[in-house]
Design a protein around this motif. Structure first.
Motif, PDB file in Angstrom:
ATOM      1  N   PHE A 143       0.843  -1.190   0.000  1.00 20.15           N
ATOM      2  CA  PHE A 143       0.000   0.000   0.000  1.00 20.15           C
ATOM      3  C   PHE A 143       0.882   1.246   0.000  1.00 20.15           C
ATOM      4  N   GLU A 144       0.687   2.079  -1.007  1.00 22.96           N
ATOM      5  CA  GLU A 144       1.485   3.293  -1.194  1.00 22.96           C
ATOM      6  C   GLU A 144       0.721   4.508  -0.683  1.00 22.96           C
ATOM      7  N   LEU A 145       1.350   5.299   0.176  1.00 24.83           N
ATOM      8  CA  LEU A 145       0.718   6.510   0.688  1.00 24.83           C
ATOM      9  C   LEU A 145       0.567   7.530  -0.437  1.00 24.83           C
ATOM     10  N   VAL A 146      -0.655   8.044  -0.617  1.00 23.84           N
ATOM     11  CA  VAL A 146      -0.945   9.028  -1.657  1.00 23.84           C
ATOM     12  C   VAL A 146      -1.057  10.422  -1.054  1.00 23.84           C
ATOM     13  N   GLU A 147      -1.781  10.529   0.044  1.00 18.89           N
ATOM     14  CA  GLU A 147      -1.913  11.839   0.696  1.00 18.89           C
ATOM     15  C   GLU A 147      -2.295  11.647   2.157  1.00 18.89           C
ATOM     16  N   THR A 148      -2.012  12.668   2.942  1.00 15.98           N
ATOM     17  CA  THR A 148      -2.432  12.683   4.342  1.00 15.98           C
ATOM     18  C   THR A 148      -2.884  14.097   4.682  1.00 15.98           C
TER      19      THR A 148
END
Length: 205
Positions: free
Chosen positions: A176-181
């Motif tokens: 799972f790749e972080l896209v935004e926070t």
């Protein structure tokens, strides 16, 4: 019925939907992140721990029709059904504990606002992620909101495990790749504030 189920049935049996700290009339950040994750109105979206949240109402108004809401509390889901009325018939209402649930299909978007942070036992978190992996197809997206590291240590009388995007990334694993926070200061119905963080991930593959 598990202790967890009993707790949430009691909460929703004794409080109205606007009398809980997590109530939002319009869940703006959730809607923005879902639109960003998959703007196609044919997307299959599941709201984990959705309870009596008004997110599903908003998604219906925006034209999404492949919707599911999962919660431990049948009382909460019944309240949402009554509020929505005839439109509730197109929604898949699932009464289940996400840590033991067996997904029957896959989803394009997995959304969870304030369910994951109640899983303070690492085994429960591992079970949650196992179900998430079974339910989210490659390319699908995952939105998880929890209390931020400086947020409350308890909610509804229960301890919580606070997170940021880095700790969530560890829980979900490298696929799972972080896209935004994003950060939110949530204003409760009684005018206190709670620090939340929202993180959006894309499943690789």
């Amino acid at each position: 019925m598990s202790d967890r189920s009993t707790h949430w049935e009691n909460v929703y049996a004794t409080k109205g939907e606007t009398e809980v700290s997590w109530f939002q009339d319009r869940p703006a950040i959730s809607l923005e992140m879902i639109r960003a994750a998959n703007p196609d109105h044919a997307a299959a979206i599941i709201d984990i721990g959705g309870g009596a949240s008004r997110l599903v109402d908003c998604l219906l108004r925006e034209g999404y029709r492949r919707l599911a809401v999962l919660d431990l509390s049948a009382h909460a889901l019944d309240a949402a059904k009554r509020r929505i009325g005839d439109g509730a018939a197109v929604i898949d209402w699932i009464v289940a504990d996400v840590t033991t649930w067996q997904p029957a299909k896959t989803y394009d978007v997995w959304h969870d606002r304030a369910a994951f942070h109640f899983l303070t036992d690492p085994h429960d978190r591992a079970d949650y992620v196992e179900r998430l992996r079974a339910a989210v197809a490659p390319g699908g997206q995952v939105i998880i909101a929890t209390f931020a590291p400086d947020g409350p240590e308890k909610c509804s009388g229960l301890p919580v495990q606070r997170h940021d995007s880095a700790s969530l990334a560890v829980e979900l694993g490298p696929e799972f790749e972080l896209v935004e926070t994003r950060r939110e200061t949530h204003h409760t119905p009684w005018h206190s504030t709670q620090a939340f963080q929202f993180s959006r991930f894309r499943r690789r593959g």
